[in-house]
Design a protein around this motif. Structure first.
Motif, PDB file in Angstrom:
ATOM      1  N   ALA A  29       0.836  -1.208   0.000  1.00 12.21           N
ATOM      2  CA  ALA A  29       0.000   0.000   0.000  1.00 12.21           C
ATOM      3  C   ALA A  29       0.867   1.253   0.000  1.00 12.21           C
ATOM      4  O   ALA A  29       0.599   2.210  -0.739  1.00 12.21           O
ATOM      5  CB  ALA A  29      -0.941  -0.006   1.201  1.00 12.21           C
ATOM      6  N   PHE A  30       1.916   1.257   0.826  1.00 14.29           N
ATOM      7  CA  PHE A  30       2.806   2.412   0.860  1.00 14.29           C
ATOM      8  C   PHE A  30       3.485   2.604  -0.491  1.00 14.29           C
ATOM      9  O   PHE A  30       3.517   3.712  -1.032  1.00 14.29           O
ATOM     10  CB  PHE A  30       3.869   2.260   1.963  1.00 14.29           C
ATOM     11  CG  PHE A  30       4.893   3.359   1.914  1.00 14.29           C
ATOM     12  CD1 PHE A  30       4.623   4.596   2.469  1.00 14.29           C
ATOM     13  CD2 PHE A  30       6.118   3.173   1.265  1.00 14.29           C
ATOM     14  CE1 PHE A  30       5.553   5.624   2.399  1.00 14.29           C
ATOM     15  CE2 PHE A  30       7.042   4.193   1.182  1.00 14.29           C
ATOM     16  CZ  PHE A  30       6.765   5.418   1.755  1.00 14.29           C
ATOM     17  N   GLU A  31       4.050   1.530  -1.044  1.00 12.81           N
ATOM     18  CA  GLU A  31       4.778   1.635  -2.305  1.00 12.81           C
ATOM     19  C   GLU A  31       3.892   2.104  -3.449  1.00 12.81           C
ATOM     20  O   GLU A  31       4.311   2.916  -4.278  1.00 12.81           O
ATOM     21  CB  GLU A  31       5.438   0.298  -2.641  1.00 12.81           C
ATOM     22  CG  GLU A  31       6.579  -0.038  -1.695  1.00 12.81           C
ATOM     23  CD  GLU A  31       7.156  -1.425  -1.881  1.00 12.81           C
ATOM     24  OE1 GLU A  31       6.817  -2.106  -2.890  1.00 12.81           O
ATOM     25  OE2 GLU A  31       7.954  -1.851  -1.023  1.00 12.81           O
ATOM     26  N   GLU A  32       2.684   1.600  -3.504  1.00 11.60           N
ATOM     27  CA  GLU A  32       1.767   2.038  -4.565  1.00 11.60           C
ATOM     28  C   GLU A  32       1.402   3.507  -4.408  1.00 11.60           C
ATOM     29  O   GLU A  32       1.307   4.238  -5.384  1.00 11.60           O
ATOM     30  CB  GLU A  32       0.512   1.160  -4.571  1.00 11.60           C
ATOM     31  CG  GLU A  32       0.777  -0.232  -5.096  1.00 11.60           C
ATOM     32  CD  GLU A  32      -0.430  -1.154  -5.017  1.00 11.60           C
ATOM     33  OE1 GLU A  32      -1.476  -0.757  -4.437  1.00 11.60           O
ATOM     34  OE2 GLU A  32      -0.325  -2.287  -5.530  1.00 11.60           O
ATOM     35  N   ALA A  33       1.216   3.954  -3.173  1.00 16.91           N
ATOM     36  CA  ALA A  33       0.831   5.352  -2.938  1.00 16.91           C
ATOM     37  C   ALA A  33       1.996   6.308  -3.176  1.00 16.91           C
ATOM     38  O   ALA A  33       1.830   7.354  -3.814  1.00 16.91           O
ATOM     39  CB  ALA A  33       0.291   5.509  -1.518  1.00 16.91           C
ATOM     40  N   VAL A  34       3.188   5.973  -2.690  1.00 13.50           N
ATOM     41  CA  VAL A  34       4.317   6.895  -2.811  1.00 13.50           C
ATOM     42  C   VAL A  34       4.731   7.067  -4.265  1.00 13.50           C
ATOM     43  O   VAL A  34       5.242   8.119  -4.653  1.00 13.50           O
ATOM     44  CB  VAL A  34       5.501   6.446  -1.914  1.00 13.50           C
ATOM     45  CG1 VAL A  34       6.254   5.264  -2.514  1.00 13.50           C
ATOM     46  CG2 VAL A  34       6.441   7.612  -1.633  1.00 13.50           C
ATOM     47  N   LEU A  88       3.214  13.205   2.477  1.00 15.99           N
ATOM     48  CA  LEU A  88       4.011  12.117   3.041  1.00 15.99           C
ATOM     49  C   LEU A  88       3.434  11.569   4.339  1.00 15.99           C
ATOM     50  O   LEU A  88       3.357  10.358   4.540  1.00 15.99           O
ATOM     51  CB  LEU A  88       5.462  12.563   3.259  1.00 15.99           C
ATOM     52  CG  LEU A  88       6.246  12.956   2.011  1.00 15.99           C
ATOM     53  CD1 LEU A  88       7.638  13.450   2.389  1.00 15.99           C
ATOM     54  CD2 LEU A  88       6.323  11.815   1.016  1.00 15.99           C
ATOM     55  N   SER A  89       3.031  12.447   5.229  1.00 12.24           N
ATOM     56  CA  SER A  89       2.524  11.993   6.532  1.00 12.24           C
ATOM     57  C   SER A  89       1.199  11.254   6.428  1.00 12.24           C
ATOM     58  O   SER A  89       0.811  10.543   7.351  1.00 12.24           O
ATOM     59  CB  SER A  89       2.400  13.170   7.503  1.00 12.24           C
ATOM     60  OG  SER A  89       1.457  14.093   7.017  1.00 12.24           O
ATOM     61  N   SER A  90       0.514  11.398   5.310  1.00 18.31           N
ATOM     62  CA  SER A  90      -0.772  10.709   5.157  1.00 18.31           C
ATOM     63  C   SER A  90      -0.688   9.463   4.283  1.00 18.31           C
ATOM     64  O   SER A  90      -1.713   8.841   3.994  1.00 18.31           O
ATOM     65  CB  SER A  90      -1.818  11.678   4.588  1.00 18.31           C
ATOM     66  OG  SER A  90      -1.454  12.088   3.293  1.00 18.31           O
ATOM     67  N   LEU A  91       0.511   9.066   3.880  1.00 16.32           N
ATOM     68  CA  LEU A  91       0.655   7.840   3.105  1.00 16.32           C
ATOM     69  C   LEU A  91       0.339   6.637   3.988  1.00 16.32           C
ATOM     70  O   LEU A  91       0.536   6.682   5.210  1.00 16.32           O
ATOM     71  CB  LEU A  91       2.070   7.729   2.537  1.00 16.32           C
ATOM     72  CG  LEU A  91       2.433   8.742   1.445  1.00 16.32           C
ATOM     73  CD1 LEU A  91       3.911   8.631   1.088  1.00 16.32           C
ATOM     74  CD2 LEU A  91       1.572   8.548   0.210  1.00 16.32           C
ATOM     75  N   PRO A  92      -0.145   5.548   3.394  1.00 16.90           N
ATOM     76  CA  PRO A  92      -0.551   4.375   4.177  1.00 16.90           C
ATOM     77  C   PRO A  92       0.569   3.836   5.072  1.00 16.90           C
ATOM     78  O   PRO A  92       1.689   3.621   4.611  1.00 16.90           O
ATOM     79  CB  PRO A  92      -0.918   3.337   3.119  1.00 16.90           C
ATOM     80  CG  PRO A  92      -1.188   4.112   1.884  1.00 16.90           C
ATOM     81  CD  PRO A  92      -0.345   5.351   1.960  1.00 16.90           C
ATOM     82  N   GLY A  93       0.258   3.651   6.351  1.00 13.72           N
ATOM     83  CA  GLY A  93       1.161   3.012   7.290  1.00 13.72           C
ATOM     84  C   GLY A  93       2.245   3.889   7.884  1.00 13.72           C
ATOM     85  O   GLY A  93       2.990   3.450   8.761  1.00 13.72           O
TER      86      GLY A  93
END
Length: 159
Positions: free
Chosen positions: A83-88, A126-131
């Motif tokens: 989830a983080f990688e897809e969002a960032v 950045l602070s709102s990215l998953p996890g």
């Protein structure tokens, strides 16, 4: 794939100047245009040449500040990492992202206009990215050097 001296020369010339025409490249490496074209195609097909790009000036485009951010997630479960990688990947200011060993889970390189622009990216994106549970930011003072050309080994393992 085993690279010979001509392949290495082709790769080095293309890393120096990616806009060479095939005829110019062939002349510089001492091949006919058709032989050079075949070799370049083989290097592309083998995945040795990944892609061709233009390298833009960060300063000319008003992105003169580089910030390295260590990102710590709340856990390292597969779903959280994915989830983080897809969002960032969708954050345009993030130029690179690496999964890390050590204290932080990821290291990201962010390009911004100035400190205020980074504050916006930090707070709103950045602070709102998953996890994400922790962000540690380091501002660069000055780029000493930057390379785009990598050393070309004699032998390359291609999957």
């Amino acid at each position: 794939m085993r690279l010979d001296s001509v392949d290495i020369s082709i790769l080095n010339r293309l890393q120096e100047q990616g806009r060479l025409t095939n005829a110019e490249l062939a002349e510089r490496v001492g091949l006919s245009a058709s032989a050079c074209h075949r070799r370049v195609k083989a290097l592309e097909n083998a995945g040795v040449i990944d892609r061709y790009v233009a390298i833009l000036s960060e300063l000319a485009l008003g992105r003169g500040i580089t910030v390295y951010v260590q990102v710590t997630l709340d856990n390292q479960k597969r779903d959280t990492l994915v989830a983080f990688e897809e969002a960032v990947e969708h954050v345009p200011e993030v130029m690179e992202c690496y999964l890390m060993s050590g204290d932080a889970d990821y290291l990201v390189r962010v390009l911004v206009r100035d400190a205020n622009d980074y504050e916006r990216v930090h707070r709103e994106v950045l602070s709102s990215l998953p996890g994400v549970t922790r962000l540690v930011s380091s501002f660069t003072i000055r780029r000493v050097f930057s390379r785009t050309a990598m050393p070309v080994p004699d032998e390359v393992a291609v999957n």
